[in-house]
Design a protein around this motif. Structure first.
Motif, mmCIF file in Angstrom:
data_model
loop_
_atom_site.group_PDB
_atom_site.id
_atom_site.type_symbol
_atom_site.label_atom_id
_atom_site.label_comp_id
_atom_site.label_asym_id
_atom_site.label_seq_id
_atom_site.Cartn_x
_atom_site.Cartn_y
_atom_site.Cartn_z
ATOM 1 N N VAL A 275 0.561 -1.467 3.632
ATOM 2 C CA VAL A 275 1.153 -1.981 2.398
ATOM 3 C C VAL A 275 0.125 -1.860 1.277
ATOM 4 N N GLU A 276 0.643 -1.604 0.088
ATOM 5 C CA GLU A 276 -0.254 -1.392 -1.033
ATOM 6 C C GLU A 276 -0.873 -2.719 -1.456
ATOM 7 N N ILE A 277 -2.154 -2.708 -1.782
ATOM 8 C CA ILE A 277 -2.889 -3.908 -2.199
ATOM 9 C C ILE A 277 -3.671 -3.573 -3.467
ATOM 10 N N PRO A 278 -4.220 -4.581 -4.123
ATOM 11 C CA PRO A 278 -5.021 -4.309 -5.322
ATOM 12 C C PRO A 278 -6.306 -3.570 -4.964
ATOM 13 N N ARG A 279 -6.904 -2.977 -5.987
ATOM 14 C CA ARG A 279 -8.176 -2.278 -5.820
ATOM 15 C C ARG A 279 -9.183 -3.155 -5.062
ATOM 16 N N TYR A 280 -9.782 -2.619 -4.032
ATOM 17 C CA TYR A 280 -10.783 -3.385 -3.301
ATOM 18 C C TYR A 280 -12.157 -2.705 -3.309
ATOM 19 N N ASN A 281 -12.228 -1.536 -3.973
ATOM 20 C CA ASN A 281 -13.532 -0.876 -4.057
ATOM 21 C C ASN A 281 -13.651 -0.191 -5.416
ATOM 22 N N ASP A 282 -14.746 0.508 -5.646
ATOM 23 C CA ASP A 282 -14.904 1.128 -6.962
ATOM 24 C C ASP A 282 -14.892 2.647 -6.879
ATOM 25 N N ASN A 283 -14.179 3.159 -5.887
ATOM 26 C CA ASN A 283 -14.071 4.609 -5.756
ATOM 27 C C ASN A 283 -13.367 5.170 -6.996
ATOM 28 N N PRO A 284 -14.063 6.012 -7.759
ATOM 29 C CA PRO A 284 -13.456 6.493 -9.005
ATOM 30 C C PRO A 284 -12.283 7.435 -8.771
ATOM 31 N N TYR A 285 -12.181 7.975 -7.564
ATOM 32 C CA TYR A 285 -11.094 8.924 -7.287
ATOM 33 C C TYR A 285 -9.854 8.245 -6.733
ATOM 34 N N ALA A 286 -9.929 6.955 -6.449
ATOM 35 C CA ALA A 286 -8.798 6.276 -5.815
ATOM 36 C C ALA A 286 -7.829 5.732 -6.855
ATOM 37 N N HIS A 287 -6.521 5.856 -6.543
ATOM 38 C CA HIS A 287 -5.496 5.269 -7.411
ATOM 39 C C HIS A 287 -4.634 4.278 -6.653
ATOM 40 N N HIS A 288 -4.681 4.364 -5.328
ATOM 41 C CA HIS A 288 -3.867 3.458 -4.508
ATOM 42 C C HIS A 288 -4.728 2.920 -3.393
ATOM 43 N N TRP A 289 -4.474 1.623 -3.074
ATOM 44 C CA TRP A 289 -5.224 0.989 -1.985
ATOM 45 C C TRP A 289 -4.226 0.375 -1.016
ATOM 46 N N PHE A 290 -4.497 0.542 0.247
ATOM 47 C CA PHE A 290 -3.557 0.052 1.270
ATOM 48 C C PHE A 290 -4.295 -0.779 2.295
ATOM 49 N N GLU A 291 -3.529 -1.631 2.970
ATOM 50 C CA GLU A 291 -4.110 -2.268 4.143
ATOM 51 C C GLU A 291 -3.031 -2.512 5.187
ATOM 52 N N LYS A 292 -3.493 -2.722 6.398
ATOM 53 C CA LYS A 292 -2.568 -3.010 7.496
ATOM 54 C C LYS A 292 -3.247 -4.018 8.395
ATOM 55 N N ARG A 293 -2.493 -5.073 8.785
ATOM 56 C CA ARG A 293 -3.019 -6.054 9.726
ATOM 57 C C ARG A 293 -2.749 -5.551 11.138
#
Lengths: 294, 294
Positions: A275-293
């Motif tokens: 599922v998409e989550i807010p930015r969790y790192n400062d990777n300049p190339y990233a536009h989407h962040w995901f996580e899964k439990r």
DNA sequence: AAAATCATCTGACTAAAGTCAGGTAATGCA
DNA sequence: TGCATTACCTGACTTTAGTCAGATGATTTT
């Protein structure tokens, strides 16, 4: 497993090998024994290569292969020279005449395939092609082997290079591994990192890595599939193995980021339950962040 | 025809022959050359047969086959005896020991198929089996040959016998060709009747007939497909050819009747554009009557 | 620098697969 | 009846495909 299934496989094998025999027969039509024809074809496909590669690809005895090569050489179809780098090894290339012969074999292969297709009308032909593609994907995918690898190994480095090359080709503003590549490869070693390499028939076809973010979370990075192996479910299988590694390492969450140009990847992550989550790192190339439990 | 399609067929052929090599290798595990193993297997599948049949099926030179058979005989796997009917010909049967060997080969074939299936999880396995079935149907169907035949020919008589036997097994009150069989076979000759025989690899797999009813109408009868060839679209292809014959003969209508137990047939007629009409004949076995305008 | 290893080649084999030219006995046909 | 044909067999042969044990020279390891 059902008996009917086994019978279906057996009937299929019988039918298909029978039809495929047409190819071998057509190869004989050029007046050369099958062994030589296959060898010439393999050299042509590889576009010239070391003898050792041929030996493993065709599974031939070294003495036997040597003699076959000598015969092709006498026919002026190939030339043998010392391999560069290793003075013991030899490499083979097709001569002009050899290339012509190779193309004649190519034409024969095409012809056999065309003859088969010409038996069918257009809709049936479509169905045949679709079914063949399905079988090919399933069988190739079934032969997939995934293992934890040292990032310094030749195959691992090859995969990572390809991966970075592809990113810099696809990202709108190119890609500089120094800025967004995350941790250096040397950190992808247990106990804080793991690099997986996927292979089909010994050939590397993909990779993926898991890194420790903190006590409870891991990050998935560098999931890549070789173009030739796309559509076989390689990436999904890699993801599954990475998640299993994460569970074994005691993580309860895995995260990952991705660039907006990689829409197939995003679709896959969603399908796998990310599922998409807010930015969790400062990777300049990233536009989407995901996580899964897990 | 598209180049992509040809490439797909070629990739598929390569992949499948490569995997099929596993079967040949497993056959060698019984310490017998492949030629002998194949021959033994073929005899077993046929359940004993004339030597001539083996020669055509396996495409072997008669001298070579003779020697192979001698070798199997020396191993006490087969017995050769004079064929009944023709004193020149010989027929082969497996001995007890031969049957055991045959079954060992059967088991090996099963094992190879099972190994393949075991590489896949259940849903993928289902997809593989479905795709294999599809390819088998398409390829077998593509090899279908339909020709107008004299009703006295051996294959034609065999088909008609099978057809009548099946009717008497399926109809609720059995079947007597004399009462409902329609015109005798001898009338199924041009210009008032046509008998088609469908073959796959020379083997008859179905039949169908067209008879003149009057100036403008033909009647389709005795459309039958051998159980081994069902699902390949044989009957539909026969129907198509019968309709073409009817058009060529100047008919503008074709009719047919059918028994209520043959529900698949009824479904097919509807699908091909036939519409149900009132009784047009006095066939005691008929419950439904159809016609189609050409 | 010596020893071990490696890639390939050579010679001497073998087994399997197949071809071909008669030969024999049974069968079909005129 | 006799002659051509057919089904299979036999012997003599060839080609293909492969194996195996050294030999040779380059490379790597110790």
């Amino acid at each position: 497993m059902q008996i009917d299934d086994i019978q279906q496989v057996r009937r299929f094998n019988r039918l298909v090998t029978q039809r495929a025999g047409a190819l071998e027969e057509s190869y004989l039509s050029r007046g050369r024994p099958l062994g030589e024809a296959r060898l010439l074809f393999e050299i042509g496909v590889a576009g010239g290569c070391d003898v050792a590669l041929l030996r493993t690809r065709l599974g031939l005895d070294s003495g036997y292969l040597s003699r076959l090569l000598r015969s092709l050489e006498r026919q002026r179809l190939v030339e043998l020279r010392k391999a560069e780098g290793d003075g013991r090894a030899r490499s083979v290339v097709l001569t002009e005449k050899g290339r012509e012969e190779f193309e004649a074999y190519e034409a024969l292969s095409d012809e056999v395939a065309e003859d088969l297709l010409s038996l069918l009308d257009e809709p049936r032909r479509k169905r045949l092609i679709a079914a063949m593609g399905e079988i090919e994907r399933l069988l190739r995918g079934a032969a997939l082997e995934i293992s934890v690898e040292d990032p310094a190994s030749a195959d691992a480095r090859w995969c990572l290079e390809q991966y970075f090359a592809e990113l810099s080709a696809r990202f709108e503003n190119g890609f500089d591994p120094g800025k967004g590549g995350g941790p250096p490869s040397s950190e992808m070693r247990p106990p804080n990192g793991w690099l997986l390499v996927a292979r089909i028939d010994r050939e590397p076809v993909g990779c993926g890595a898991l890194m420790r973010l903190d006590e409870v979370a891991g990050e998935i990075k560098r999931v890549w599939t070789a173009p030739a192996a796309r559509g076989l479910g390689v990436a999904a299988r890699l993801m599954g193995r990475l998640e299993a590694l994460a569970r074994d390492a005691g993580f309860s969450i895995v995260r990952l980021d991705t660039n907006r140009t990689l829409s197939e990847a995003r679709a896959m992550y969603r399908k796998l339950g990310y599922v998409e989550i807010p930015r969790y790192n400062d990777n300049p190339y990233a536009h989407h962040w995901f996580e899964k439990r897990l």
